[in-house]
Design a protein around this motif. Sequence first.
Motif, PDB file in Angstrom:
ATOM      1  N   GLU A   1      -0.396   3.069   9.825  1.00  0.00           N
ATOM      2  CA  GLU A   1      -1.748   3.476  10.183  1.00  0.00           C
ATOM      3  C   GLU A   1      -2.212   2.628  11.366  1.00  0.00           C
ATOM      4  O   GLU A   1      -1.684   1.543  11.607  1.00  0.00           O
TER       5      GLU A   1
ATOM      6  N   THR B   1       0.827  -1.216   0.000  1.00  0.00           N
ATOM      7  CA  THR B   1       0.000   0.000   0.000  1.00  0.00           C
ATOM      8  C   THR B   1       0.859   1.262   0.000  1.00  0.00           C
ATOM      9  O   THR B   1       0.449   2.283  -0.545  1.00  0.00           O
TER      10      THR B   1
ATOM     11  N   ASP C   1      -0.546  -4.294   3.474  1.00  0.00           N
ATOM     12  CA  ASP C   1      -0.786  -2.954   4.020  1.00  0.00           C
ATOM     13  C   ASP C   1       0.352  -2.555   4.953  1.00  0.00           C
ATOM     14  O   ASP C   1       0.293  -2.768   6.164  1.00  0.00           O
TER      15      ASP C   1
ATOM     16  N   VAL D   1      -2.550  -7.617   6.843  1.00  0.00           N
ATOM     17  CA  VAL D   1      -2.627  -6.455   7.724  1.00  0.00           C
ATOM     18  C   VAL D   1      -1.771  -6.707   8.965  1.00  0.00           C
ATOM     19  O   VAL D   1      -2.185  -7.398   9.888  1.00  0.00           O
TER      20      VAL D   1
ATOM     21  N   MET E   1      -6.725   0.403   8.844  1.00  0.00           N
ATOM     22  CA  MET E   1      -6.353  -0.607   7.849  1.00  0.00           C
ATOM     23  C   MET E   1      -7.489  -1.602   7.617  1.00  0.00           C
ATOM     24  O   MET E   1      -7.835  -1.913   6.470  1.00  0.00           O
TER      25      MET E   1
ATOM     26  N   ARG F   1       1.399   0.480   5.586  1.00  0.00           N
ATOM     27  CA  ARG F   1       1.327   1.876   6.012  1.00  0.00           C
ATOM     28  C   ARG F   1       1.490   2.003   7.525  1.00  0.00           C
ATOM     29  O   ARG F   1       1.193   1.072   8.272  1.00  0.00           O
TER      30      ARG F   1
END
Lengths: 573, 573
Positions: free
Chosen positions: B516, B3, B512, B481, B521, B514
Amino acid sequence: MRTSQYILATLKEVPSDAEIISHQLMLRAGMIRRLASGLYTWLPSGLRVLRKVEAIVRDEMEKAGAIEMLMPVIQPADLWIESGRWEQFGPELLRIKDRHNREFALGPTHEEVITEFVRKEVSSYKQLPLNLFQIQTKVRDEVRPRFGVMRAREFTMKDAYSFHLSDECLANTYAIMHQAYCNVFERIGLEYRPVIADTGSIGGSVSHEFHVLAESGEDAIAFSSGSDYAANIEKAEAVMPSEPRPAATKELNTFATPDAKTIEDLKTLHGVKPHRCVKTLIVYGAPDEEGKRGLVALVVRGDHELNELKAEKHPLCDSPLEFAKDHDIIAAIGAAPGSLGPVGLSIPVIVDRSASILADFVAGANKDGEHYSGINFDRDVANYEIADLRNVVEGDVSPCGNGTLSIKRGIEVGHIFQLGTKYSDAMKAGVLNETGKNQIMTMGCYGIGVSRIVAAAIEQNFDAKGIVWPKAIAPFQIAIVPMNMHKSHRIPAVAERIYQELKAAGIEVLFDDRKERPGVMFNDMELIGIPHTLVIGERNLDDNCVEYKSRSGENAMYNLDTVVAELIAKIRG
Amino acid sequence: MRTSQYILATLKEVPSDAEIISHQLMLRAGMIRRLASGLYTWLPSGLRVLRKVEAIVRDEMEKAGAIEMLMPVIQPADLWIESGRWEQFGPELLRIKDRHNREFALGPTHEEVITEFVRKEVSSYKQLPLNLFQIQTKVRDEVRPRFGVMRAREFTMKDAYSFHLSDECLANTYAIMHQAYCNVFERIGLEYRPVIADTGSIGGSVSHEFHVLAESGEDAIAFSSGSDYAANIEKAEAVMPSEPRPAATKELNTFATPDAKTIEDLKTLHGVKPHRCVKTLIVYGAPDEEGKRGLVALVVRGDHELNELKAEKHPLCDSPLEFAKDHDIIAAIGAAPGSLGPVGLSIPVIVDRSASILADFVAGANKDGEHYSGINFDRDVANYEIADLRNVVEGDVSPCGNGTLSIKRGIEVGHIFQLGTKYSDAMKAGVLNETGKNQIMTMGCYGIGVSRIVAAAIEQNFDAKGIVWPKAIAPFQIAIVPMNMHKSHRIPAVAERIYQELKAAGIEVLFDDRKERPGVMFNDMELIGIPHTLVIGERNLDDNCVEYKSRSGENAMYNLDTVVAELIAKIRG
C-alpha cells in the motif's frame, strides 16, 4: 490459593445421577455443578482446567496462522434460512424470538455468521487464504443431555473457519490444522487418534474426527493393525472380499419357519449359522420426479449390521434413511418382516459385499412362516447390485490394504472438514480472482470441544481415589498439606514459607489450611487430582524433612532447606 | 502480526448509522462489525482490546480475593420466579423455551443462579465470607440497542457476588471491591469517578456507580467543588435552602391565561420568571388497602425538573411513578394540566424544598385558562408536605456541606451494590451461624461492563485521525511501517529484523507488510490508534536511521543499531 478462602466443594458420595466416571468425578472433585438438565456451572477448580485447555488450543491455533475473533451467540434466523439449515437442523437448534418477535437461533456453530462476515469484508483473492477462529459458549438443545459436560446443552467450543480460492489451498490449510489438532492433544497429554469421519450435517467432502480413546466413548473406531489407518465405524469401508463366490451345490428349497422371525431364531430353532444366511431390510427409495418413493431391499449377512450412513448415501435409497412401514412391505412383497429375502423380489435389491459371495445360503421366502435354503445369486436372485452396506467388524481386512481391523471406543473431541462451497454457494460468498472475475470461495471448518476435552481427559486419567490430571491441565500444580497445623507452632510457619516461595516462582499452589483431619485433606487432594503433594508433619520436621507424594504414586523425603528448589525443578521438568 | 495475514478491516467512510464517536471509530478502525441490531462481532483488533480489559479486571478481582467461576448463560425460569424478578424484570429479560417447552431466560445478571449455588454448597458461617466472580457473555433485550457495544443486546460483563453473615462484613468486602474498581480504571488509564447511585431493579441499600467522564455519556453526574462528593443526578440530594421564606407581600389574585399552558408560555406571554412560579404535576398515589389509588400533587419551581426516582420513593406516591391521566385530573380537580396549582387542592400536596421557600409566586388556579399570582404557602396553601423532589442543577449547594455542585456527563462502566438480604430472603439462602442457628446471608453484587469499557475508553481518547488507545489496552503496542517495501532491497530486511527482535522481546507488533502507499498505511495505524509507530524509509536508512512517531504526536529519529533496545525501553517504561 488457600482452601479456607476457596470453594473446594468436594463430595464424599457418588452422585446418583452421574452415569460415567468423568461426570461422577467432576461432581465429586468440585469441578462442576448442575444448574438444570445439560446446564453446568464451572466451579473454580473446573474453570482452571477449562482455561488451561483453552490456552493450549488458542496457542496452537495462533501458531497455525488462525486469527481470533468473537461472534455473537445470538444469530439472526435469516442467515440460517439463506444457508438452508433453518429447516434442516432440527430441534437441536434452539430458536428464540426477541421482544419484537424476530427470530434468532442460539449458535451451535457459526458457518452462516462467518460466511456473512467474510462475504462483506473480503472482496479480493489477495486477502485469501484466511483462517479465523473463536473460543466461545455454544448452545445445542440436546434431546437427552447426559454425561455432564460431555453432552451438555451449553458448552465451550473452539471453532475455526478458513476461506480459499482453490481446493489445493484448502487442503494445505486443512493439513496445517490437522497437525495443530495433533499438537493440542499431545500437549494436553491425551491418548488420541485422528480418524476418517463422515461429514454429517455440516457437509463437505474430506473430514477427520479426533478421538480420545476411552472405554466410555460413544463412538466405535476401526484401527488397522498394519498402518495408521483409523476411521469412525460410520465411515470405515468394508472391502470386497478377495475370495471368489463358491459355485452353487444345492437346490433352492423352502422350509417351514413359523416361529423364526430373527437370525437368532433361525440359529436356535433351525440350526442355521448366522454367517450362512442373510437378513433383508426394506427401506424407502429415493423419490422419483413426482416425489413418490418406492421400496428398496438391503441384504446383509446374518452376522453383520447394516450401516445406515452407507445405505443412505446409495443413490437408490432415500436420505435420511427410513425403514419401510410394515403395511407398505406387505402390500409390495406379500410377506411381513421376519420372512423376507432377496429371491423373486420386484423391487431393487442391493447386496452387501460380504453377503454377495455367499453360496447355498438361507433367507426368507417372502411368504410368512417360510424360508429358503440353498439360495444362490444369479441363479435365484436375478437383478441386484453390490455395495458396501455394513459396519466393519473386528478382524475385517483393513481398507488401507495392510493388516486387519480392530475396534476401540473413542470420545470425539475434535472434527475438521473440507467443506468446499456448501455455504459459500448458498450464501453467494465470492471474491474477485486474479482475472477480475467473481469466484465463489471454498471453505474449511475446524471444531474442538474445549469443555468436552476436560471430561475426556478424566475418562482416560483416573483411579479409585479420583482424578489423575495430566500435568498440562491440572487445576493446581502442587498441594501443600500441613498435618494438624492448628495444634503446632512450627508447621504453619514452614507451610507458609514454602507456599510463598512456590507462589513467587509462579507455581500454582493449593495450600490446604483448613482445620481438617489429615485423612480428609489427603482424600480431597487425591480426588481433585493435583499432580504433586507436599506433606508437612511434626515428626519429619524433627529431621528437618518434609514428605513428597506424587499423584501417580511416587514418594520421597526432601530436606527442608532444598525442598522448594527441588519441587520447582520437578514441576517444571 | 503481519497485516497481510490479518484482517484490518478499516473503513474510510464514517458509517451512517453510528451516532457517537466510539461507535464510528470502532467500525472504522475494524474493531467490531454489526451482525444484527445490538449484536456485534468482535474483529481481531477489537478482541485484543477486549481481552486486555478482561485481563486487568480479572487480575484486580483476584487481588481483591474474589474467586472465578463460570455460570451458564441459560437460566431456568424457576429461579427468577422464586426471586420475584420473572414478573418484575420486563421485556429486557430475553425469555426462551427449550424443545420440551420449558421456560428459561438468557442471563442479564446472575443473582438468582449464584444464590441457588451458594444455598446448596455453603452450609456454615465458617465458609463465609465468600466472593465469587465470572467474566461472561450477558444478554439484555434492549428496546432500542444503540451506540454500538455501548448499549448492545449481547455484551461481556464481569459480575461478582459476595456472601456474608453480617452487614459489617459486607461493608468491608464492599470497600475492598470499591478500591479494586478504582484500580481497574486507573490501570486502564481512564478519567473516571465513583458516584453515589440509585439501586434500581437490582435492589439493596448502598450503591456506587463508576463513570468514565465523557460528553457523550448518557448519565448526568453531580460533583462538589468542595469535596470528593459525586452522585448520579438521579440520586444527588437537593438540600433545603438555608435562607428563610420571605414574608408575603401580595394578595392572591387571578389573571387570565387562556394561551399559557407551560412555564415557557407564562414567561413569554405574561412576563412571569420561571423561578418565581411553580409547576404542579399530578401523579397516582400509593394504593390503599383495597388497592385504590388517589392522586398526589407534586410542586416544583418553574425552572426545576422533577426527579422521578425521588418522587416514587416518597411514601405517598405509587412506585413506579405514574403521571395521572387527564380525565382523572379533570374529575378530581376540575381543570386540565396547564392551569394546575397548589391552591385549594383536596388531594395531598408535596412541595419541593426549593419551591417551599417561594413567596408571592405564580401557579395555575385549577380553573382552565386562569392562573394565580401572589400565592403564599400557609396562607393560601394550607396542607402540604415538603420533600426533595427535583434534580440538582449547576450551582446548587452540595449535600456534602462543602462547595457547590457542577454537572458533568458520564458513561456508567461499573456498579456495585450492598444488596442486603433481598435475594437470600426470597430464596431462603441461609447458613448455620456460630450459635448453630440458621441465619439468612447478606449479599453484595459488583458489575463491570467489560465490553462497554472499550467504547468508553474511545469516547475519552480520540482525535481527528482516529482512536488514541491508552497504553494498557491498545490492540498492538507498536506498528512497523516500511515505506514502499516492495521496491526496496534493504527495507524488507531491516523491517523483518526489527519485527523479529521486538516479537522475541514479547512486544505486540503489527507489521504492515501490505503493498500500500505510505499514506494509506499511516492513516490505518493512526485510525487503529497504535501508541507507537516505527517508519522505515530509504532516505533515513542512508543515515543508518529509522523514524519514530508516537500516536500522541512525539517524533524522534533512532539509530538502527540501538533502535530495538530504545523502543523496548519506551514501550515498557
